[in-house]
Design a protein around this motif. Structure first.
Motif, PDB file in Angstrom:
ATOM      1  N   ARG A 114       0.870  -1.172   0.000  1.00 59.71           N
ATOM      2  CA  ARG A 114       0.000   0.000   0.000  1.00 59.71           C
ATOM      3  C   ARG A 114       0.908   1.223   0.000  1.00 59.71           C
ATOM      4  NH1 ARG A 114      -5.201   0.368   1.324  1.00 59.71           N
ATOM      5  NH2 ARG A 114      -5.182  -1.675   2.334  1.00 59.71           N
ATOM      6  N   GLY A 141      -5.894   3.325  -1.462  1.00 58.42           N
ATOM      7  CA  GLY A 141      -6.189   3.814  -0.113  1.00 58.42           C
ATOM      8  C   GLY A 141      -4.939   4.159   0.661  1.00 58.42           C
ATOM      9  N   ASP A 142      -5.108   5.074   1.629  1.00 55.08           N
ATOM     10  CA  ASP A 142      -3.986   5.550   2.424  1.00 55.08           C
ATOM     11  C   ASP A 142      -4.020   5.059   3.866  1.00 55.08           C
ATOM     12  OD1 ASP A 142      -2.938   6.900   0.305  1.00 55.08           O
ATOM     13  OD2 ASP A 142      -3.790   8.851   0.853  1.00 55.08           O
ATOM     14  N   THR A 143      -4.879   4.093   4.162  1.00 58.40           N
ATOM     15  CA  THR A 143      -4.999   3.594   5.535  1.00 58.40           C
ATOM     16  C   THR A 143      -4.992   2.077   5.536  1.00 58.40           C
ATOM     17  OG1 THR A 143      -6.342   5.520   6.116  1.00 58.40           O
ATOM     18  CG2 THR A 143      -6.367   3.662   7.650  1.00 58.40           C
TER      19      THR A 143
END
Length: 750
Positions: A114, A141-143
């Motif tokens: 990620r 996504g960043d989480t």
């Protein structure tokens, strides 16, 4: 291993000579195998057979047991491996063999990553392409999500970006590992891989980074800003390509199952000169985010127990339970401008090489956040001395670690109360500081005329509520209380110290806790004797340097002669019986530019070497006629005006014969604790209590203590009644005590 093919690793090429020797070629050189059976076996280890086939196609003259044993030995040597019949081939598989991993056997961690950016947005697209080209699927996504099995790759412009705190918290919440990198700037930073629950966290790293960016923190505070300062974007297309591909390489190795020590480090690459360096990061056990923040306070609540400690080293620096080399090896990882506590250990080239003077960076204990004080603080360096270069390096390292450990961090044991409310367990701070009432009354005028070390505080308010910390009495075997501000170097604004200021008197590091306590007690005894001599301006006997039969001292005297300086020693030993010696040097022509150093030890030879090596530390200042000395008016006056003629107490008393080594009674012992017991008994016989605060930091490990003996004198101007006036009379130096008005008007400024 049936069904798995066995053969030489694919990054190796093997040739067999006519005499039957096998030569294994790799990037790292050539390995020669000299076994009568190796030649016939090499041809069969071509990666097309499993072990069953190999044992079926036995080389002539070998039985299955011999083949199995030889294959096992080759595997142990890292030359032979097993791999899947349908596994990948070619340069990529050869690379994984060189790394010592089989991505298929390790079940690559989903080949997923990620990509998260808190900065470095200009290279995000290039980083995404590099990860994809390396065979990784980049998740959106960043989480991180619960159950993520891949690795997060986090790109930033600055490792101190406050947004990284949220990234760290999210990954610790899900247990997801993440690789931090800065692919922009002239220096590329990669790593570490943060593994929640198994490694340091981002906060562990951030604390170390801020330590080395004190000037930036000070500037930001002055500008009304918080966090790291913004910097221009700096990169080149070629540098971007190199950086993002190195990041993708590290991510690919992780997902392939490759684990090595460097993944716990920050690796820095200077793109200007292509120098790379690895900076080891270790978890801080007391970290409030990933550790136990009560560790330091818990340690302070415990009694100080000193187990037996046999002396392993008896060098010029003292008697230690570990050799200097062992100490350096144990704490070398703390020397780093990125992850260390000490930025670097640098020899001071202003002094002759023989003097072995080393510096270990700014004294963090003296640094505040006031820009006006920044320049002066940056000149206050930690340093080390020694008879050998190794001794000096270790001394510089330990002093810096000692000062770091003695600085207030906020997790120390503290009890709120006033002197009156805490009862007899609390000690009045002036029992340790020893200011005279007349000094309090005239403090305004005195403070205006003297440097920061000589400042007289306001009288302590016995009714004021403040913070107190327990110190363990080795004499009474119980805890007493002293103000926290007197025990730790407190940065401005960190704690209400009520005018109290901690200093280094009695602070000591050691190779073990007993060693640290011994050094702290010896320092207090040394400074007490020095103060009694200095402020009474006592004439004391000289010391015959030749009587010690030390070739190092003979060479040191020649070195000073080459500098146009004389050098001599004085016996300052007080009623406590511990040899305390002063080493003094002046310009040969006029007796000016007086330097001095002091040393105390049960062994007089060690005391003398300590005094002389401390004297050596002052020599670099001979080349600096300005800032480092003249910031302090007391030092400036001494440096400018003092000579042996107008300060005769720095010269040997002609009315006494010189002291020789034989005049000092000394019985060598093998246990450091026995020396501590002896010293505390001598102090107790004079009504003096020995108090110890264990300041050892769990993330440092080096034993550090603060030793306090109320009643022993400080070398600074503190003139309360007591030993300062009584000992010279008791020892026969004076017939009557020196009057307050007649004490030396020149404060001792070291």
């Amino acid at each position: 291993m049936t069904g798995r093919l066995v053969g030489f690793k694919r990054h190796l090429r093997v040739e067999v000579s006519q005499d039957g020797c096998a030569y294994v070629f790799s990037d790292h050189g050539v390995t020669i195998l000299r076994s009568p059976q190796i030649g016939p076996l090499v041809a069969l280890l071509d990666g097309t057979r499993d072990l069953a086939d190999l044992l079926r196609d036995l080389p002539e003259g070998m039985d299955p047991e011999q083949v199995a044993e030889l294959v096992a030995r080759l595997r142990q040597a890292g030359l032979v491996t097993y791999h899947s019949a349908d596994g990948p081939a070619g340069p990529a598989s050869a690379y994984w063999d060189a790394c010592g991993v089989d991505p298929d056997a390790n079940g690559r961690a989903a080949d997923e990553a990620r990509l998260i950016t808190t900065g470095a947005t200009a290279v995000r697209e290039a980083a995404h392409a590099a990860l994809a080209a390396a065979g990784l699927t980049v998740r959106p996504g960043d989480t991180p999500l619960p159950g993520d099995t891949g690795l997060s790759v986090v790109l930033c412009d600055d490792y101190l970006d406050p947004a990284l705190a949220g990234v760290d918290a999210a990954h610790r919440a899900t247990g997801t590992p993440w690789l931090l990198a800065r692919p922009v700037g002239t220096q590329v930073w990669i790593g570490p891989v943060f593994v929640p629950g198994r490694s340091a966290c981002w906060h562990c790293l951030a604390g170390r980074l801020w330590r080395h960016r004190h000037a930036e923190e000070c500037a930001q505070r002055s500008l009304g800003c918080t966090g790291p300062a913004e910097r221009p974007s700096v990169t080149l297309p070629a540098l971007t390509a190199v950086a993002v591909n190195l990041v993708s390489l590290e991510a690919t190795k992780w997902t392939a199952g490759h684990r090595y020590a460097g993944q716990d480090c920050v690796w820095t690459l200077d793109s200007v000169d292509l120098q790379g360096r690895r900076h080891e990061l270790r978890a801080r056990p007391q970290c409030p985010h990933c550790g136990d923040p009560t560790l330091v306070a818990t340690r302070a609540r415990r009694p100080v127990v000193l187990p037996p400690a046999r002396k392993a080293s008896r060098t010029g620096g003292g008697h230690r339970s570990r050799t200097p080399g062992e100490v350096l090896s144990a704490y070398q990882h703390l020397v780093s401008p990125v992850t260390g506590i000490v930025k670097d250990l640098v020899r001071d080239d202003r002094a002759p090489a023989f003097f072995h003077a080393y510096r270990s960076g700014p004294n963090a204990a003296a640094l505040g956040l006031d820009p006006a004080a920044l320049a002066g603080g940056m000149r206050a360096h930690s340093g080390g001395k020694g008879v050998t270069e190794l001794d000096a390096r270790v001394s510089a390292l330990c002093e810096a670690l000692e000062r770091h450990s003695g600085t207030f961090h906020g997790d120390e044991e503290r009890i709120r109360g006033s002197l009156r409310s805490l009862g007899e367990q609390a000690l009045h701070p002036n029992d340790c500081m020893l200011f005279d009432e007349r000094q309090y009354a005239t403090r305004a005028g005195w403070n205006a005329a003297h440097g920061p070390f000589q400042q007289v505080p306001e009288p302590f308010d016995e009714a004021a509520v403040t913070d107190w910390t327990g110190v363990w009495s080795l004499t009474e075997r119980r805890h007493r209380l002293l103000p926290t501000g007197l025990l730790y170097y407190v940065p401005p604004g960190a704690l209400d110290t009520r005018g109290l200021r901690a200093d280094s008197n009695g602070n000591a590091a050691g190779s073990c806790l007993s060693d640290a306590v011994l050094q702290g007690v010896l320092e207090l005894i040394e400074r007490d004797a020095v103060a009694i001599w200095w402020y009474n301006r006592l004439r004391v006997p000289g010391v015959d340097l030749a009587s010690f039969g030390d070739p190092w001292i003979d060479e040191l005297r020649r070195q000073y002669a080459d500098l146009g300086r004389g050098v001599w020693a004085l016996d300052l030993t007080s009623d406590l019986g511990v040899p305390v010696l002063a080493a003094v040097s002046c310009r040969a022509g006029d007796g000016g530019r007086l330097l001095f150093g002091f040393g105390a030890h049960l062994d007089p030879a060690v005391a003398l070497r300590r005094a002389l090596t401390e004297l050596n530390q002052g020599v670099p200042g001979l080349h600096d006629a300005g800032p480092e000395v003249f910031d302090d008016p007391d030092a400036a006056g001494w440096w400018r005006d003092a000579t042996g003629e107008n300060q005769p107490y720095v010269l040997p008393d002609p009315g006494h014969r010189e002291r020789t080594r034989a005049d000092f009674a000394y019985q060598p012992g093998d246990d450091i604790v026995a020396d501590v017991v002896q010293l505390t008994a001598w102090l107790a016989a004079r009504g003096l209590d020995t108090l110890v605060l264990d300041q050892t930091r769990p993330d440092v490990g080096l034993p550090v203590v603060k030793v306090v003996v109320p009643g022993l004198r400080h070398i600074w101007s503190r003139f309360a009644p007591g030993r300062l006036y009584d000992v010279p009379v008791d020892r026969g130096h004076l017939l009557v005590p020196t009057r307050y008005e007649d004490l030396n008007p020149l404060p001792l400024f070291v």
